[in-house]
Design an enzyme around this catalytic site. Structure first.
Site, short mmCIF file in Angstrom:
data_model
loop_
_atom_site.label_atom_id
_atom_site.label_comp_id
_atom_site.label_asym_id
_atom_site.label_seq_id
_atom_site.Cartn_x
_atom_site.Cartn_y
_atom_site.Cartn_z
N HIS A 1 37.78 0.69 23.58
CA HIS A 1 39.21 0.37 23.48
C HIS A 1 39.59 -0.56 24.61
O HIS A 1 39.08 -0.43 25.72
CB HIS A 1 40.05 1.65 23.55
CG HIS A 1 41.43 1.47 23.03
ND1 HIS A 1 42.44 0.97 23.79
CD2 HIS A 1 41.95 1.70 21.80
CE1 HIS A 1 43.54 0.91 23.05
NE2 HIS A 1 43.27 1.34 21.84
N ASP B 1 39.99 6.28 15.70
CA ASP B 1 39.38 6.00 14.40
C ASP B 1 38.07 6.75 14.19
O ASP B 1 37.63 6.93 13.06
CB ASP B 1 39.14 4.49 14.24
CG ASP B 1 40.45 3.74 14.23
OD1 ASP B 1 41.37 4.19 13.54
OD2 ASP B 1 40.55 2.70 14.92
N1 ACO Z 1 29.67 -0.51 20.54
C1 ACO Z 1 28.80 -1.07 21.42
N2 ACO Z 1 29.19 -1.83 22.48
C2 ACO Z 1 30.51 -2.04 22.65
C3 ACO Z 1 31.46 -1.48 21.78
C4 ACO Z 1 31.01 -0.69 20.69
N3 ACO Z 1 31.87 -0.15 19.83
N4 ACO Z 1 32.71 -1.84 22.18
C5 ACO Z 1 32.55 -2.61 23.27
N5 ACO Z 1 31.21 -2.72 23.56
C6 ACO Z 1 30.62 -3.42 24.72
C7 ACO Z 1 30.68 -4.92 24.54
O1 ACO Z 1 29.51 -5.41 23.92
C8 ACO Z 1 30.82 -5.39 25.97
O2 ACO Z 1 29.55 -5.27 26.58
P1 ACO Z 1 29.08 -6.38 27.70
O3 ACO Z 1 30.03 -6.20 28.84
O4 ACO Z 1 27.67 -6.03 28.01
O5 ACO Z 1 29.24 -7.73 27.04
C9 ACO Z 1 31.72 -4.33 26.61
O6 ACO Z 1 31.46 -3.12 25.85
C10 ACO Z 1 33.20 -4.66 26.60
O7 ACO Z 1 33.59 -4.93 25.25
P2 ACO Z 1 34.72 -5.98 24.84
O8 ACO Z 1 34.49 -6.40 23.43
O9 ACO Z 1 34.81 -7.06 25.88
O10 ACO Z 1 36.04 -5.07 24.94
P3 ACO Z 1 37.48 -5.40 24.32
O11 ACO Z 1 38.46 -4.65 25.12
O12 ACO Z 1 37.69 -6.87 24.18
O13 ACO Z 1 37.38 -4.80 22.81
C11 ACO Z 1 37.35 -3.24 21.02
C12 ACO Z 1 37.83 -3.54 22.45
C13 ACO Z 1 37.69 -4.42 20.10
C14 ACO Z 1 38.09 -2.02 20.51
C15 ACO Z 1 35.81 -3.00 21.03
O14 ACO Z 1 35.53 -1.90 21.88
C16 ACO Z 1 35.25 -2.74 19.62
O15 ACO Z 1 34.92 -3.71 18.93
N6 ACO Z 1 35.09 -1.44 19.19
C17 ACO Z 1 34.63 -1.13 17.87
C18 ACO Z 1 35.75 -1.26 16.84
C19 ACO Z 1 36.79 -0.17 16.98
O16 ACO Z 1 36.48 1.01 17.06
N7 ACO Z 1 38.06 -0.59 16.96
C20 ACO Z 1 39.21 0.33 17.00
C21 ACO Z 1 39.95 0.22 18.29
S1 ACO Z 1 41.26 1.39 18.35
C22 ACO Z 1 42.44 0.76 17.33
O17 ACO Z 1 42.70 -0.40 17.18
C23 ACO Z 1 43.16 1.74 16.55
#
Ligand code: ACO
Length: 425
Positions: free
Chosen positions: A314, A371
């Protein structure tokens, strides 16, 4: 007033800005005159450090895992109050008295019906149309049925506009679902409360209330109504998330509030946002067995593989999402009552157990979000996965419309128009 000085090390010029103190959360530097002062823009893709508005609606402390609506903790709201009470709280700033709640509930029941003209719109969608597409179109269409100018000085007028959309959204969602199956719509029932009415419009057989099925069994259990009501409460608002930012952005152009909400629905559909609940279950089905979990965890950690664990991570929460905690508790409570002990749940539990103890997830502070758990509960409520995001929409509509009103009343609001760092020819 505290200030912060920015110094341009190329020129030695300094600029001083006020530091605004919030009632909760980090301090905010007011850089509104930064471009006029310095001739420079600031660069912040994804708005990771930018406050785009002032708000009194919802507060999140991502480090602590804290969420409050109008100052009240989500844990108390979810356990002691109904979703309709929470709607009233968000819109009006305080919880309703008994009489206020009775009147609000009655109004919401009365406004749930859709103009017959909308049926033709639903008819235009093919079988198996994703209900999110139909829902977004249906809400845009509502703007043409209620194409009035909203006078923000007239509280009755803007509250009527807000009540109407909160009341109609479950009907539009249920019709969108039934349209996707090609089965007749069930009209709202004025005798039923908000959440039971929605479940009935989703599930009932044509031609009546049908709360009892042919075997004399209750069609909708009390426990199911309570679980879904809690899910609506947990989704009701979440300050300046992606879809709310879209709603405010559309509001900033002067478009109709329902069109702004329809745009919010479109933004919510993506799997990085509200679409994640559908993707979680799709992913659990794809993983297929507890034995495969380790392989998928490896893929999620591989920087060369774009596979991500849906329902993890998140932007704001760097601790357990408090909504996820509440849902996990609800899931445990419902386990026996709703036959939750399925293969999908075993896979979900295994993912959670591994991820919470794995260095990759710990280092990046990736915890399960709302979620991750909502899908398993909604599956147990016999709701198909295509309806998970529409259910998120039903819960979030009150947040969007409250944010729309706040944006419109805020004298500091301006059209959303960011700058860019141009690197082209
Ligand atoms: N699985 C594996 N790795 C992940 C995940 C995941 N679900 N989420 C983030 N990471 C990693 C990224 O690869 C990144 O790693 P790095 O630093 O080595 O490059 C690091 O964690 C940071 O991730 P970002 O994408 O930069 O974080 P951001 O804050 O931009 O994105 C998001 C947040 C979009 C929610 C992301 O965590 C994600 O895609 N999660 C999966 C989808 C999800 O569950 N969305 C629902 C969110 S809650 C809502 O909207 C109701």
């Amino acid at each position: 007033m505290n200030t912060m000085t920015f110094t341009n090390n190329m020129t030695g010029a300094s600029y001083e800005y006020n530091i605004l103190a919030p009632t909760r959360g980090p301090m905010v530097v007011d850089i509104r005159t930064f471009f006029a002062d310095s001739g420079m823009f600031t660069y912040d893709p994804g708005f990771t450090a930018t406050a785009a508005c002032e708000s009194t609606i919802t507060f999140i402390d991502g480090k602590k895992g804290e969420l409050r609506y109008r100052g009240l903790a989500i844990e108390d709201l979810a356990s002691k109050h109904s979703y309709l009470e929470v709607c009233y709280l968000l819109l009006n700033g305080s919880l309703p008295t008994k009489e206020e709640l009775t009147n609000f509930d009655l109004e919401i029941r009365h406004r749930a019906y859709l103009h017959r003209g909308l049926h033709k719109l639903f008819d235009a969608f093919p079988d198996n149309a994703h209900p999110m597409a139909t829902l977004s179109a249906g809400v845009t269409a509502l703007a043409s049925f209620y194409d009035e100018h909203i006078n923000l000085d007239n509280e009755d007028a803007y509250l009527e506009m807000a009540h109407r959309i909160v009341s109609k959204i479950p009907t539009v969602a249920a019709f969108a679902y039934r349209q996707s199956l090609g089965i007749p719509f069930i009209e709202p029932d004025i005798d039923l409360g908000f959440t039971e009415n929605f479940l009935t419009m989703m599930r009932a057989y044509p031609g009546g209330k049908m709360r009892i099925n042919a075997n004399g069994k209750e069609l909708i259990k009390e426990v199911e109504i309570r679980a879904l009501d809690t899910i609506f409460t947990l989704h009701a608002d979440h300050e300046q998330n992606a879809s709310t930012t879209v709603v405010r952005g559309v509001a900033s152009t002067g478009a109709h509030p329902y069109v702004a909400i329809s745009s919010g629905i479109a933004a919510l559909w993506g799997r990085a946002h509200g679409g994640a609940n559908e993707s979680v279950i799709a992913q659990l089905e794809y993983i297929g067995s507890v034995d495969n979990v380790e392989d998928f965890i490896k893929r999620a950690k591989d920087p060369e593989d774009d596979f991500r664990l849906m329902g993890f991570g998140h932007r704001v929460y760097k601790n357990f999402d408090p909504r996820a905690k509440i849902l996990k508790g609800l899931q445990d409570e419902l386990k026996s009552e709703l036959n939750l002990d399925t293969e999908l749940m075993k896979i979900a539990n295994k993912i959670e157990e591994i991820a919470l103890n794995d260095e990759y997830f710990i280092k990046r502070k990736l915890y399960p979000n709302i979620d991750f758990y909502s899908g398993v509960i909604l599956t147990a409520l016999k709701i198909p996965k295509e309806m998970f995001t529409p259910i998120f929409v039903i819960g979030r509509t009150i947040g969007w419309i409250t944010q729309w009103i706040e944006f419109k009343k805020d004298k500091a609001s301006k059209i959303a128009r960011p700058r860019q760092l141009y690197t082209g020819e």
